[in-house]
Enzyme design. Structure first.
Site, PDB file in Angstrom:
ATOM      1  N   ASP A 134      -4.969   5.063 -11.897  1.00 17.75           N
ATOM      2  CA  ASP A 134      -4.865   4.984 -10.519  1.00 17.75           C
ATOM      3  C   ASP A 134      -6.374   5.062 -10.193  1.00 17.75           C
ATOM      4  OD1 ASP A 134      -3.720   3.641  -8.467  1.00 17.75           O
ATOM      5  OD2 ASP A 134      -2.949   6.202  -8.229  1.00 17.75           O
ATOM      6  N   ASP A 189       0.974  -1.430  -3.737  1.00 20.65           N
ATOM      7  CA  ASP A 189       2.321  -0.956  -3.469  1.00 20.65           C
ATOM      8  C   ASP A 189       3.408  -1.816  -2.980  1.00 20.65           C
ATOM      9  OD1 ASP A 189       0.620   0.946  -5.018  1.00 20.65           O
ATOM     10  OD2 ASP A 189       1.322   3.066  -3.719  1.00 20.65           O
TER      11      ASP A 189
HETATM   12  C1  GLA Z   1      -1.492   4.242  -5.867  1.00 20.11           C
HETATM   13  C2  GLA Z   1      -0.255   3.656  -6.614  1.00 20.11           C
HETATM   14  C3  GLA Z   1       0.592   4.036  -6.696  1.00 20.11           C
HETATM   15  C4  GLA Z   1       0.855   5.600  -6.628  1.00 20.11           C
HETATM   16  C5  GLA Z   1      -0.052   6.550  -5.835  1.00 20.11           C
HETATM   17  C6  GLA Z   1      -0.454   8.007  -5.409  1.00 20.11           C
HETATM   18  O1  GLA Z   1      -0.834   4.178  -4.994  1.00 20.11           O
HETATM   19  O2  GLA Z   1      -0.799   2.409  -6.989  1.00 20.11           O
HETATM   20  O3  GLA Z   1       1.828   3.666  -7.595  1.00 20.11           O
HETATM   21  O4  GLA Z   1       0.818   6.416  -8.486  1.00 20.11           O
HETATM   22  O5  GLA Z   1      -1.455   5.903  -5.532  1.00 20.11           O
HETATM   23  O6  GLA Z   1      -1.016   8.670  -4.858  1.00 20.11           O
END
Ligand code: GLA
Length: 367
Positions: A134, A189
């Site tokens: 990430d 997301d």
């Molecule tokens: C980010 C990523 C998500 C998830 C969250 C976890 O937002 O884009 O897919 O992994 O972190 O905290």
């Protein structure tokens, strides 16, 4: 496949599996992961192609150990990660894990900046097959340099590990990530809402040329079974298959309805996603109310076509066979991939009546 892109055979078709984040957030533990892996087998998902069981953010203890190694949260994962990976492997599945390239994960847990080689080595020792990296808490860092370091660290760990780059599409990763990882996020997301699915879809429109075997655009994980209507779930899943997207289920596999199970395992839709040619769909028309997406399939002059109704009323959507390159009077075969039935032969155009927030997915092939 472009020169310099990865072609190591680890992800010849888009990876399929399950990830804990969309449904469970940081509320994960070894019981959930074990039960999910078992449900993946019992539900038929493994046999439909789902392979990776991935734990996302929240698996780690708040501190590294005194050597600087990652430690799993002892309350959530008392048996340890290696034992969990073994259980998952014994079911004929693969195991994936999460970290972050920066100072901390998005949820404030320890992350990998400065520990890339150590962490990749530890993941390899644990039997990890897939790592999602990430991009939170990375102020001032270059994504390209950080992910290159990750690619080297995995190489040095000497275990085949799929690298999932999660930089959210900010620094146009499609232009550089294909040399480093097997998939890269193209967007923020996803949420279990139609507006989120539609917005993400629009961001994929110009990206088809960057994707292919071992290097895939990732429009984020699935929200099938997390609260949208059945039509919306099918449209989301069908379009992700058109996009050659990694298919990472994000629902509770232990408690899914038969309807949700049938979406995730729809054989002819999954087959589009996993088509050996690995060509991502492109949108040939989109007027706000309806979209036409086409994808070349392996074989001779065969296409998957998605007719997506974005509006709130049922409508007729059509694709001209000339838009697929067929000659004016040529006869083609049409099959409905959700219904798994032949529609019949057509000349000139193919028309379907499509319900609101729903998508017909057809296979159109030459004789
Ligand atoms: C980010 C990523 C998500 C998830 C969250 C976890 O937002 O884009 O897919 O992994 O972190 O905290």
């Amino acid at each position: 496949m472009g020169i310099g892109r990865l072609s190591d055979g680890l992800a010849p078709t888009p990876p399929m599996g399950w990830n804990s984040w969309n449904r469970f957030g940081v509320k994960i533990d070894e019981g959930l992961v074990r039960e999910t892996a078992e449900a993946m087998v019992e539900s038929g998902m493994r046999d439909a192609g789902y392979r990776y069981v991935v734990i996302d953010d929240g698996w780690m203890a708040p501190e590294r150990d005194r050597n600087g190694d990652f430690v799993a949260d002892p309350v959530k994962f008392p048996s340890g990660i290696a034992a969990l990976a073994d259980r998952i492997h014994a079911l004929g599945l693969r195991f994936g894990i999460y970290t972050d390239a920066g100072m901390k994960t998005c949820q404030g847990f320890p992350a990998s900046l400065g520990y890339e080689f150590r962490d990749a080595r530890r993941f390899a020792e644990w039997g990890v097959d897939y790592v999602k990296v990430d991009w939170c808490h990375t102020d001032g860092l270059s994504p390209r340099a950080c992910y290159a370091k990750w690619a080297m660290a995995i190489h040095a760990a000497r275990r085949p590990i799929v690298l999932s780059i999660c930089e959210w599409g900010r620094a146009r990763p499609w232009e550089w990530a294909g040399t480093l990882g097997h998939l890269w996020r193209t967007c923020w997301d996803i949420q279990p809402e139609w507006s989120s699915v539609a917005t993400i879809l629009d961001r994929q429109v110009d990206l088809h040329s960057y994707s292919g075997p071992d290097h895939w655009n990732d429009p984020d994980m699935l929200e099938v079974g997390n609260g949208m209507s059945a039509d919306e779930d099918r449209a989301h899943f069908g379009l992700w298959a058109m996009l050659a997207a990694p298919l990472m289920a994000g629902n509770d596999l232990r408690a899914m309805s038969e309807e949700v199970r049938s979406v995730l395992t729809a054989p002819e839709i999954v087959a589009v996603d996993q088509d050996a040619r690995g060509v991502q769909a492109r949108r040939i028309r989109g007027d706000g109310e309806g979209d036409v997406w086409i994808r070349e399939l392996a074989g001779s002059r065969a296409y998957a076509v998605a007719l997506l109704n974005r509006g709130s009323l049922s409508q007729e959507l059509r694709v001209g066979l000339d838009e697929l390159g067929f000659a004016a009077r040529e006869r083609v075969r049409v099959r409905d991939l959700w219904r798994r039935s032949d529609v019949g032969d057509r000349r000139g155009e193919v028309v379907a009546t499509v319900a609101p927030h729903s998508a017909a997915v057809l296979r159109i092939a030459a004789y």
